[in-house]
Design a protein around this motif. Sequence first.
Motif, PDB file in Angstrom:
ATOM      1  N   UNK A  52       0.822  -1.200   0.000  1.00 22.29           N
ATOM      2  CA  UNK A  52       0.000   0.000   0.000  1.00 22.29           C
ATOM      3  C   UNK A  52       0.862   1.258   0.000  1.00 22.29           C
ATOM      4  N   UNK A  53       0.213   2.390  -0.271  1.00 22.41           N
ATOM      5  CA  UNK A  53       0.895   3.676  -0.181  1.00 22.41           C
ATOM      6  C   UNK A  53       1.405   3.906   1.234  1.00 22.41           C
ATOM      7  N   UNK A  54       0.608   3.447   2.221  1.00 23.12           N
ATOM      8  CA  UNK A  54       0.993   3.611   3.615  1.00 23.12           C
ATOM      9  C   UNK A  54       2.253   2.808   3.923  1.00 23.12           C
ATOM     10  N   UNK A  55       2.350   1.577   3.406  1.00 21.37           N
ATOM     11  CA  UNK A  55       3.543   0.765   3.652  1.00 21.37           C
ATOM     12  C   UNK A  55       4.762   1.388   2.980  1.00 21.37           C
ATOM     13  N   UNK A  60      10.050   4.707   0.798  1.00 20.10           N
ATOM     14  CA  UNK A  60      10.306   4.331  -0.593  1.00 20.10           C
ATOM     15  C   UNK A  60       9.120   4.780  -1.433  1.00 20.10           C
ATOM     16  N   UNK A  61       9.259   4.688  -2.769  1.00 18.69           N
ATOM     17  CA  UNK A  61       8.178   5.110  -3.656  1.00 18.69           C
ATOM     18  C   UNK A  61       7.218   3.972  -3.973  1.00 18.69           C
ATOM     19  N   UNK A  62       7.737   2.772  -4.262  1.00 23.08           N
ATOM     20  CA  UNK A  62       6.907   1.618  -4.583  1.00 23.08           C
ATOM     21  C   UNK A  62       7.479   0.388  -3.881  1.00 23.08           C
ATOM     22  N   UNK A  63       6.589  -0.581  -3.560  1.00 20.98           N
ATOM     23  CA  UNK A  63       7.037  -1.757  -2.810  1.00 20.98           C
ATOM     24  C   UNK A  63       6.154  -2.958  -3.120  1.00 20.98           C
ATOM     25  N   UNK A  64       6.768  -4.142  -3.194  1.00 18.87           N
ATOM     26  CA  UNK A  64       6.030  -5.401  -3.222  1.00 18.87           C
ATOM     27  C   UNK A  64       6.568  -6.281  -2.104  1.00 18.87           C
ATOM     28  N   UNK A  65       5.761  -7.220  -1.645  1.00 13.95           N
ATOM     29  CA  UNK A  65       6.160  -8.094  -0.544  1.00 13.95           C
ATOM     30  C   UNK A  65       5.889  -9.551  -0.904  1.00 13.95           C
ATOM     31  N   UNK A  66       6.725 -10.458  -0.386  1.00 13.69           N
ATOM     32  CA  UNK A  66       6.491 -11.890  -0.549  1.00 13.69           C
ATOM     33  C   UNK A  66       7.275 -12.648   0.509  1.00 13.69           C
ATOM     34  N   UNK A  67       6.899 -13.895   0.713  1.00 13.53           N
ATOM     35  CA  UNK A  67       7.612 -14.797   1.616  1.00 13.53           C
ATOM     36  C   UNK A  67       8.185 -15.933   0.800  1.00 13.53           C
ATOM     37  N   UNK A  68       9.469 -16.218   0.979  1.00  7.19           N
ATOM     38  CA  UNK A  68      10.109 -17.265   0.176  1.00  7.19           C
ATOM     39  C   UNK A  68       9.782 -18.652   0.730  1.00  7.19           C
ATOM     40  N   UNK A  69      10.185 -19.722   0.037  1.00  6.14           N
ATOM     41  CA  UNK A  69       9.838 -21.081   0.483  1.00  6.14           C
ATOM     42  C   UNK A  69      10.397 -21.467   1.848  1.00  6.14           C
ATOM     43  N   UNK A  70      11.344 -20.682   2.394  1.00  4.33           N
ATOM     44  CA  UNK A  70      11.924 -20.993   3.700  1.00  4.33           C
ATOM     45  C   UNK A  70      11.383 -20.091   4.806  1.00  4.33           C
ATOM     46  N   UNK A  71      10.350 -19.349   4.486  1.00  5.95           N
ATOM     47  CA  UNK A  71       9.698 -18.529   5.490  1.00  5.95           C
ATOM     48  C   UNK A  71      10.337 -17.177   5.743  1.00  5.95           C
ATOM     49  N   UNK A  72      11.289 -16.759   4.916  1.00  2.70           N
ATOM     50  CA  UNK A  72      11.889 -15.430   5.060  1.00  2.70           C
ATOM     51  C   UNK A  72      10.999 -14.390   4.386  1.00  2.70           C
ATOM     52  N   UNK A  73      10.652 -13.314   5.089  1.00  5.00           N
ATOM     53  CA  UNK A  73       9.851 -12.252   4.475  1.00  5.00           C
ATOM     54  C   UNK A  73      10.735 -11.273   3.694  1.00  5.00           C
ATOM     55  N   UNK A  74      10.343 -10.994   2.460  1.00  5.16           N
ATOM     56  CA  UNK A  74      11.116 -10.106   1.595  1.00  5.16           C
ATOM     57  C   UNK A  74      10.257  -8.960   1.107  1.00  5.16           C
ATOM     58  N   UNK A  75      10.924  -7.857   0.802  1.00  6.47           N
ATOM     59  CA  UNK A  75      10.291  -6.710   0.162  1.00  6.47           C
ATOM     60  C   UNK A  75      11.186  -6.273  -0.991  1.00  6.47           C
ATOM     61  N   UNK A  76      10.597  -5.953  -2.105  1.00 10.30           N
ATOM     62  CA  UNK A  76      11.349  -5.415  -3.245  1.00 10.30           C
ATOM     63  C   UNK A  76      10.829  -4.005  -3.475  1.00 10.30           C
ATOM     64  N   UNK A  77      11.753  -3.058  -3.524  1.00  9.95           N
ATOM     65  CA  UNK A  77      11.342  -1.654  -3.555  1.00  9.95           C
ATOM     66  C   UNK A  77      11.994  -0.909  -4.716  1.00  9.95           C
ATOM     67  N   UNK A  78      11.360   0.177  -5.072  1.00  9.13           N
ATOM     68  CA  UNK A  78      11.949   1.133  -6.016  1.00  9.13           C
ATOM     69  C   UNK A  78      11.806   2.526  -5.404  1.00  9.13           C
ATOM     70  N   UNK A  79      12.838   3.339  -5.563  1.00  8.40           N
ATOM     71  CA  UNK A  79      12.768   4.718  -5.110  1.00  8.40           C
ATOM     72  C   UNK A  79      12.999   4.890  -3.624  1.00  8.40           C
ATOM     73  N   UNK A  80      14.110   4.335  -3.116  1.00  5.87           N
ATOM     74  CA  UNK A  80      14.442   4.561  -1.714  1.00  5.87           C
ATOM     75  C   UNK A  80      14.778   6.035  -1.500  1.00  5.87           C
ATOM     76  N   UNK A  81      14.219   6.627  -0.457  1.00  8.73           N
ATOM     77  CA  UNK A  81      14.416   8.055  -0.219  1.00  8.73           C
ATOM     78  C   UNK A  81      15.842   8.347   0.237  1.00  8.73           C
ATOM     79  N   UNK A  82      16.470   9.314  -0.401  1.00  8.82           N
ATOM     80  CA  UNK A  82      17.839   9.718  -0.093  1.00  8.82           C
ATOM     81  C   UNK A  82      17.864  11.190   0.310  1.00  8.82           C
ATOM     82  N   UNK A  83      18.778  11.512   1.214  1.00  8.59           N
ATOM     83  CA  UNK A  83      18.946  12.880   1.689  1.00  8.59           C
ATOM     84  C   UNK A  83      20.431  13.235   1.589  1.00  8.59           C
ATOM     85  N   UNK A  84      20.871  13.721   0.421  1.00  8.88           N
ATOM     86  CA  UNK A  84      22.301  13.910   0.140  1.00  8.88           C
ATOM     87  C   UNK A  84      23.018  14.764   1.182  1.00  8.88           C
TER      88      UNK A  84
END
Length: 301
Positions: free
Chosen positions: A91-94, A100-124
């Motif tokens: 969701x936008x809230x997550x 980050x700007x966009x995110x997806x979530x999944x759990x792999x076959x060994x029970x590890x929770x993963x997130x794949x993101x695009x647009x991690x916020x940076x503060x130079x």
Amino acid sequence: MIKSLAYVGVNSPRAEEWRRFGTGFLGGELAPDGPNGAVRVRVDDAAWRLEIRPAEQDSVAFFGWQVDHEEDLDVVVSMLSVAGVTAERGSRELADERNVDRIITFTDPWGFPHEVIWGQHLYPSTFRPGRASSGFVTGDQGLGHILLLMPDIEAGHEFFSGVLGFELSDKIIVPGALNSRFYHVNKRHHTLALGQCPPGVAGFNHLMLQVKDIDDVGIAYDMLDEYDVPLTLSLGRHTNDKTFSFYAATPSLFNVEVGYDGIEVDGAWVPQVYNQTAIWGHKLDPEAKNRPPGIMHPLAD
């Protein structure tokens, strides 16, 4: 697809200890707390890289991986679907919670929770280390690397390499003692490592943080007693990535490797097989034998 390790989140009853451990020992910087008092630690100009959530027991909350393009998230979702793994669009809230700007979530076959993101916020130009240090090697190489333990390392290879596109850097096989694989997604020798463990469990063994100066490894090593940090593996140099490093226990069961001078890979890289982990050093501390090898969890039958 996946281009770097963006962040790591864990649950821990000792989350508050990370305020001192993350800044004084590791040399990171405290970011504003996350939801429900989660301690967040910066190691560069990203909004945060480590999140430690208060909880009754240690467990992995998430591993965050970054892609270069927003459209790559669709590719990841498609590849996971073909492999029988369902990914959900966050969701936008997550996304806002993760900075980050966009995110997806999944759990792999060994029970590890993963997130794949695009647009991690940076503060130079905003990172300020918690103590005098040269800083950390991040940027295009991401946060560092993680090592996951699982009982079927060949199945792990099929999933992380065959489905998610991690490229094999090399193997270390010590008959009767060690079976491990190392994978790259950028110039860092490995962003992911897989190690074999006994049946019925899986776990998060360690996170590696790479510093920019060899003296920062030595300074942290000297601070083990001052910060009452248990040593896991002594100073040493790896055979495969040539990193000069040591390993220590964090307040949350998994280990941290503080390293310097790891080699980088390129498009001409050819995987090799090694029969020992270290050129020298990396001796297991006697007390470490009495600790779990990381944050372990049981696998479903």
